[in-house]
Structure formats: structure tokens, C-alpha cells
Design a protein around this motif. Structure first.
Motif, mmCIF file in Angstrom:
data_model
loop_
_atom_site.group_PDB
_atom_site.id
_atom_site.type_symbol
_atom_site.label_atom_id
_atom_site.label_comp_id
_atom_site.label_asym_id
_atom_site.label_seq_id
_atom_site.Cartn_x
_atom_site.Cartn_y
_atom_site.Cartn_z
ATOM 1 N N GLU A 40 0.815 -1.213 0.000
ATOM 2 C CA GLU A 40 0.000 0.000 0.000
ATOM 3 C C GLU A 40 0.849 1.264 0.000
ATOM 4 N N LEU A 41 2.098 1.133 0.404
ATOM 5 C CA LEU A 41 3.073 2.206 0.272
ATOM 6 C C LEU A 41 4.334 1.627 -0.336
ATOM 7 N N ILE A 42 5.027 2.440 -1.108
ATOM 8 C CA ILE A 42 6.344 2.084 -1.608
ATOM 9 C C ILE A 42 7.348 3.062 -1.022
ATOM 10 N N GLU A 43 8.552 2.562 -0.701
ATOM 11 C CA GLU A 43 9.481 3.351 0.095
ATOM 12 C C GLU A 43 10.763 3.670 -0.664
ATOM 13 N N ARG A 69 0.566 4.956 -1.770
ATOM 14 C CA ARG A 69 1.270 6.148 -1.301
ATOM 15 C C ARG A 69 2.767 5.882 -1.257
ATOM 16 N N VAL A 70 3.520 6.935 -0.989
ATOM 17 C CA VAL A 70 4.980 6.884 -1.013
ATOM 18 C C VAL A 70 5.500 7.233 0.373
ATOM 19 N N LEU A 71 6.310 6.344 0.956
ATOM 20 C CA LEU A 71 6.972 6.602 2.233
ATOM 21 C C LEU A 71 8.416 6.962 1.926
ATOM 22 N N ALA A 72 8.710 8.262 1.886
ATOM 23 C CA ALA A 72 10.022 8.740 1.438
ATOM 24 C C ALA A 72 10.948 8.918 2.635
ATOM 25 N N GLU A 73 12.083 8.219 2.607
ATOM 26 C CA GLU A 73 13.084 8.380 3.668
ATOM 27 C C GLU A 73 14.141 9.388 3.232
ATOM 28 N N LEU A 74 14.323 10.417 4.038
ATOM 29 C CA LEU A 74 15.328 11.439 3.756
ATOM 30 C C LEU A 74 16.653 10.993 4.356
ATOM 31 N N LYS A 75 17.655 10.824 3.500
ATOM 32 C CA LYS A 75 18.950 10.308 3.913
ATOM 33 C C LYS A 75 19.890 11.441 4.314
ATOM 34 N N LYS A 76 20.249 11.467 5.585
ATOM 35 C CA LYS A 76 21.229 12.408 6.129
ATOM 36 C C LYS A 76 20.992 13.854 5.663
ATOM 37 N N PRO A 77 19.813 14.386 5.923
ATOM 38 C CA PRO A 77 19.508 15.741 5.441
ATOM 39 C C PRO A 77 20.400 16.823 6.048
ATOM 40 N N ARG A 78 20.756 16.680 7.323
ATOM 41 C CA ARG A 78 21.629 17.708 7.908
ATOM 42 C C ARG A 78 23.004 17.685 7.270
ATOM 43 N N TRP A 79 23.523 16.486 7.022
ATOM 44 C CA TRP A 79 24.828 16.366 6.359
ATOM 45 C C TRP A 79 24.766 17.027 4.987
ATOM 46 N N THR A 101 0.090 17.492 2.473
ATOM 47 C CA THR A 101 -1.001 17.399 3.438
ATOM 48 C C THR A 101 -0.967 16.031 4.114
ATOM 49 N N PRO A 102 -1.653 15.879 5.262
ATOM 50 C CA PRO A 102 -1.597 14.602 5.977
ATOM 51 C C PRO A 102 -2.083 13.414 5.159
ATOM 52 N N ASP A 103 -3.060 13.632 4.293
ATOM 53 C CA ASP A 103 -3.591 12.540 3.487
ATOM 54 C C ASP A 103 -3.043 12.553 2.067
ATOM 55 N N GLY A 104 -1.937 13.288 1.853
ATOM 56 C CA GLY A 104 -1.342 13.363 0.524
ATOM 57 C C GLY A 104 -0.599 12.098 0.149
ATOM 58 N N THR A 105 -0.058 12.089 -1.058
ATOM 59 C CA THR A 105 0.613 10.892 -1.561
ATOM 60 C C THR A 105 1.852 10.548 -0.769
ATOM 61 N N VAL A 106 2.528 11.536 -0.181
ATOM 62 C CA VAL A 106 3.839 11.312 0.434
ATOM 63 C C VAL A 106 3.759 11.336 1.953
ATOM 64 N N VAL A 107 4.329 10.306 2.568
ATOM 65 C CA VAL A 107 4.627 10.243 3.994
ATOM 66 C C VAL A 107 6.140 10.357 4.114
ATOM 67 N N LEU A 108 6.619 11.109 5.103
ATOM 68 C CA LEU A 108 8.061 11.319 5.261
ATOM 69 C C LEU A 108 8.596 10.552 6.457
ATOM 70 N N GLN A 109 9.839 10.090 6.352
ATOM 71 C CA GLN A 109 10.511 9.512 7.509
ATOM 72 C C GLN A 109 12.000 9.820 7.424
ATOM 73 N N SER A 110 12.648 9.860 8.580
ATOM 74 C CA SER A 110 14.087 10.095 8.634
ATOM 75 C C SER A 110 14.592 9.702 10.011
ATOM 76 N N PHE A 111 15.866 9.333 10.077
ATOM 77 C CA PHE A 111 16.525 9.166 11.374
ATOM 78 C C PHE A 111 16.845 10.525 11.991
ATOM 79 N N ASP A 112 16.861 11.560 11.173
ATOM 80 C CA ASP A 112 17.274 12.895 11.601
ATOM 81 C C ASP A 112 16.083 13.642 12.194
ATOM 82 N N ALA A 113 15.976 13.620 13.530
ATOM 83 C CA ALA A 113 14.847 14.257 14.196
ATOM 84 C C ALA A 113 14.822 15.754 13.942
ATOM 85 N N ALA A 114 15.997 16.388 13.913
ATOM 86 C CA ALA A 114 16.039 17.835 13.697
ATOM 87 C C ALA A 114 15.466 18.196 12.331
ATOM 88 N N ALA A 115 15.757 17.386 11.321
ATOM 89 C CA ALA A 115 15.224 17.665 9.983
ATOM 90 C C ALA A 115 13.710 17.516 9.958
#
Length: 347
Positions: A47-50, A154-164, A187-201
Motif C-alpha cells: 500500500e506504500l512504496i518506500e 502512497r509513497v513513504l520517502a526516507e530522507l537520507k542524512k539531510p543535515r549532512w 497534506t496529511p492525506d497526501g501521496t507522500v509520507v516522510l521519515q528520517s533518522f534525523d529528528a532535527a530535519a
């Protein structure tokens, strides 16, 4: 009744629970982060691709597992790019190779994807060279093209090392915010869900996009540096900017040094008390990745019993699973749905 009709939908995010996420597509069967891998993941029921997201030299949001390119593309065999090989520190690790930030998008488009773990997935290597490098926008377009009213993707996009990236002149947070707005996916119900290890980002993105911005998951590794994130205080802090956590499954299904399962943690219930979804990563079907009692035979590349690992996590109440083999997780989920449908209700 179709399985999905029995699944609860989270009102804040619009995500079915428990959801199945195709991790980098379906890389148990196709090279990761390729159109073939994402299409197959959807065909298998994800249901999501990452996609993982890195940044090119000219600021394009490119889909690769990491910014070093030699494990997942043919760049090392391209003589025109031999001079781009370099060594640099990414995060706290010194890496040698070819890095996305040294290539323009046009140059990256000339590369071809290859299997990243050929020793464990030799059946994927015949697909080497068949697929190119995608952008985040192209993955979003693929998901939208495959979505239907009955079965949104939907798309679960992982941001890789955004602060770096930002420290090296590539402001990933700003680029992602602008791209989500451009795509109408902010938006909350939009196509993209975001995730990252970088809490600050993630906090920056929440401030930039607002409380009505996209759903976010805080990734949590199983290293000591992330221990504070899974304390009650850490979970409460995550709930101020994210709707869920995406922890390593090892923080839920506990193992010893010999990879024997030793018990389960209370992380799922603790996160739920903090109002957070729990979507662990990454379930893989090969023996090499499974706890000892679920391995079948001695070959690390042979398939073991991932379905039981998924069943255990679903039984503990997780809100989704991130997996390289979506159809196996879906079989475990179907068992859960069937069991619920058979349970008599009381008034």
C-alpha cells in the motif's frame, strides 16, 4: 469480504492499519529503487512504496539507498566517471566511492541500477542494467498512476542524512518542502509520507509545512545512540512533530548475539500510549536476516519463515510493516484479519 475492508483506518493520517510498505519496492525480487521493483511491490499488494532520497549536485531529489553509488549502480565500470571516485566522511563513517552530490541529474540518468546484495539475491542480477535512476517526483507519479479509489498507493520517502547534505551546500529540507508543495503532496492525506533518522530535519519540516503538513515517522535504529528516542520522554517528544515511529524490528523482537530470539519489548504499547503509530523495519525473507528459529537450512540466501516474524509483529499490535517481500507480510496480515472476522463480538 476483502481483507482491506476489515482494516482500521487511522483518522489522522488516512493510513490503513496495519499497512504493508514495500521497502525500496520489492527488492527480494528486483534490484531496489527501480521502476521494476516499485511496480512489482504494488502488484504484490503493498500500500506504500518506500524510496530513499539523496540530493544531486544540481539539487534534484534522487532515489538511491545512500549517496555512495557504487553498490547500487554501474558507476564503477563507467570510465567517463573514473575521476569522480573520492573518499569522504558521511556522518561518522569514512567512505570511498562515487557520490550523488558530485553528479548532476543528467549524469545520474546515464547510470544503470544493479543488485546491491548479489551474494544473497543472485536471481536479481539478470535485471542488472535494465533500469535507470529515478527522482522522487517520478516515484510519486508512479504511485499516483497505480492508485485507485479502492486501493490507493502512497509513497513513504526516507530522507537520507539531510543535515549532512545541508552542511555541504545541498539544503535537503528546503528542497523537500518545495517539492512536496509543487507535487501537491504536502497534506496529511497526501501521496507522500516522510521519515528520517534525523529528528532535527523532521522538526524543521514540521515547522516549514505546519501541522497540516504530511504525515511523518521518526526512524529509530537499534544502536545505543537512539536509546533515548524510545524512552517515555523521547516518545512524547517525537509526538510533537511526528505521527509515528519506524523502529528497527530488533527493538520489538529481541535477539541475543547468536541471533536467537529472547523475548519481546513493550515498545509498541509505550508508543501507542504516546499517540504514535509503530511501523517497524525491515522484514526480509532470507535466512541471513531472520532470527535463528525461523531459518530454514544453512544457506544464508535461502528463504526462511519471514511470515512467522510478520505474524509475531502483527500480534503485538504494530500499525504496519516495512518489508522487502510485501506478499509474505500480506499473508500474515490476512491471517490476522481472518482471525478477527471469526472472533464473536459481544455487546
Amino acid at each position: 469480504m476483502h481483507a482491506s475492508e476489515s482494516l482500521a483506518v487511522d483518522p489522522a493520517t488516512g493510513l490503513r492499519r496495519p499497512v504493508v510498505v514495500g521497502h525500496r519496492g520489492a527488492p527480494a525480487y528486483r534490484p531496489e529503487h527501480t521502476a521494476g521493483s516499485y511496480e512489482l511491490a504494488i502488484d504484490l499488494g503493498a500500500e506504500l512504496i518506500e524510496p530513499d532520497v539523496v540530493v544531486s549536485r544540481d539539487g534534484a531529489l534522487v532515489v538511491r539507498h545512500e549517496n555512495e553509488l557504487s553498490r547500487s549502480t554501474d558507476v564503477a565500470g563507467r570510465p567517463e566517471f573514473a575521476g569522480r571516485r573520492t573518499t569522504r566522511v558521511v556522518g561518522e563513517r569514512e567512505r570511498s566511492g562515487w557520490f550523488a552530490e558530485d553528479f548532476t541529474l543528467a549524469e545520474l540518468r546515464t547510470l544503470r541500477a544493479v543488485e546491491r546484495m548479489p551474494e544473497l539475491r543472485p536471481l536479481n542480477t539478470p535485471y542488472d542494467g535494465r533500469f535507470g535512476v529515478l527522482t522522487l517526483a517520478e516515484v510519486v507519479e508512479l504511485a499516483r498512476r497505480r492508485s485507485t479509489a479502492a486501493r490507493p498507493v502512497r509513497v513513504l520517502a526516507e530522507l537520507k542524512k539531510p543535515r549532512w547534505a545541508g552542511e555541504h551546500g545541498l539544503p535537503m529540507v528546503d528542497l523537500v518542502a518545495a517539492e512536496l508543495r509543487r507535487l501537491g503532496a504536502d497534506t496529511p492525506d497526501g501521496t507522500v509520507v516522510l521519515q528520517s533518522f534525523d529528528a532535527a530535519a523532521l522538526r524543521e519540516l514540521r515547522a516549514e509545512l505546519g501541522d497540516a503538513g504530511p504525515t511523518m515517522l521518526q526512524l529509530v535504529d537499534d544502536v545505543a545512540a537512539d536509546d533515548a528516542m524510545v524512552t517515555p520522554a523521547g516518545l512524547r517528544e517525537a509526538s510533537t512533530y511526528a505521527q509515528g515511529i519506524a523502529p528497527s524490528r530488533h527493538r520489538i523482537l529481541l535477539r541475543d548475539a547468536d541471533q536467537a530470539m529472547t523475548g519481546v519489548s513493550t515498545l509498541v504499547s509505550q508508543a501507542h500510549r504516546a499517540g504514535l503509530l509503530v511501523v517497524p523495519w525491515t522484514l526480509r525473507p532470507e535466512n541471513a536476516f531472520l532470527p535463528r528459529h525461523l531459518r530454514r537450512g544453512e544457506d544464508p540466501a535461502a528463504p526462511g519463515d519471514m511470515q512467522t516474524e510478520a505474524r509475531l509483529l502483527f500480534a503485538l499490535g504494530v500499525d504496519g510493516l516495512i518489508t522487502d517481500a510485501p506478499e509474505i507480510a500480506l499473508r500474515a496480515r490476512q491471517e490476522l484479519v481472518t482471525a478477527r472476522d471469526r472472533t464473536p463480538t459481544t455487546r
